[in-house]
Design an enzyme around this catalytic site. Structure first.
Site, short mmCIF file in Angstrom:
data_model
loop_
_atom_site.label_atom_id
_atom_site.label_comp_id
_atom_site.label_asym_id
_atom_site.label_seq_id
_atom_site.Cartn_x
_atom_site.Cartn_y
_atom_site.Cartn_z
CG HIS A 36 23.36 11.52 67.23
ND1 HIS A 36 23.33 10.44 68.07
CD2 HIS A 36 22.14 12.11 67.32
CE1 HIS A 36 22.16 10.38 68.66
NE2 HIS A 36 21.41 11.36 68.22
CD GLN A 147 15.17 7.65 55.38
OE1 GLN A 147 16.18 7.82 54.70
NE2 GLN A 147 14.32 6.65 55.17
CG MET A 183 23.60 2.81 64.35
SD MET A 183 25.24 3.48 64.27
CE MET A 183 26.07 2.10 63.49
#
Ligand code: PAF
Length: 281
Positions: A36, A147, A183
């Site tokens: 993020h 993505q 992640m």
């Protein structure tokens, strides 16, 4: 950094910037990680004002357990956004976004029935609805998505194209652990051992990418990935597909490398993980 809990407050804060500045939106469901924060970084480069939203959207959870278990770490998230120099954070309660049960339905057609849509019926309708709301509330010039949720990106692109939102979309590359594991907020629910084992998703994707660059046939690749996952005691392969990114239909053979993605989903314990690679980037 200013935190706004209501639509009225956020709109009034942003009104001063609308005509002179480019507004960049980073929609999130919180439990923020470096993935993020790379979106915030990209937004700070491309826009003058960055707005992150943190809202765990009930409409996109087909599994009520998953909604309850979704990690909520608001205080920590705000610290991370402040450190990343985000300008505004929108943190509405559910009633603010959905004062009553919404009657509007957003359905973006067959692309939403493939892969994630097949395993999570209605998921993309809920994403389409909340993202439309966020686009109307924030009215950003640019919006940033990771993505890692590749299908979501293409679904939102369709939403923007078909509903004529005047918004540029930016897809930001997946951030990975040293092991290759993508992640994800869901990684918070994994033990260290599970995390290590979960890096098999990325290893599988890389293997598939190498095989597909050498030969365009998909069947042998699927076989190799199934064998790879058979060796793992804890990981349950949910799907492995090579798809055309324009519609997310699975391919038997790679036709256009630049429009091909390799997508994978697997479960470890009760945690569902997804990942993908574009065949060429
Ligand atoms: O990717 C997510 O975190 C969510 O699907 C999004 C785009 C914030 C919509 O709730």
């Amino acid at each position: 950094m200013k935190v706004c809990k209501t639509i009225a407050d956020l709109r009034s804060e942003l009104s001063a910037f609308r005509t002179t500045s480019k507004i960049g939106l980073i929609p999130t469901m919180g439990a923020l990680h470096n993935g993020h924060l790379s979106l915030v970084k990209a937004a700070r480069k491309e826009a003058h004002v960055t707005v992150a939203s943190i809202f765990v959207n009930p409409a996109q959870f087909n599994n009520p357990e998953d909604l309850i278990k979704y990690p909520r770490t608001l205080e920590d998230d705000l610290k991370k956004l402040e450190a990343a120099q985000c300008d505004f954070v929108f943190t509405p309660e559910v009633d603010e976004v959905y004062p009553s049960k919404p009657e509007v339905k957003i359905n973006l057609g067959p692309i939403t029935n493939q892969l994630e849509g097949k395993f999570r019926p209605g998921h993309f309708d809920g994403v389409g609805l909340v993202v439309s709301k966020l686009f109307h509330i924030v009215q950003p010039d640019i919006a940033f998505f990771g993505q890692k949720d590749l299908q979501q990106f293409f679904v939102i692109k369709k939403l923007v194209d078909e509903l004529n939102f005047p918004i540029d979309l930016h897809m930001v590359a997946t951030e990975r652990e040293a092991s290759g594991l993508a992640m994800s907020s869901r990684n918070l629910r994994l033990s260290e051992e599970e995390k290590e084992e979960a890096s098999l998703l990325y290893k599988g994707l890389k293997k598939a990418q190498n095989m597909l660059l050498a030969s365009s046939e998909v069947a042998p690749v699927k076989l190799a990935i199934a064998e790879l996952f058979d060796q793992s005691a804890r990981l349950e392969l949910e799907y492995f597909e090579v798809v055309d990114t324009s519609n997310f239909r699975p391919l038997d053979k790679v036709v256009e490398q630049s429009k091909t993605a390799i997508c994978i989903a697997a479960e470890i314990g009760e945690v569902r993980l997804i990942d993908n690679l574009l065949l060429i980037s």
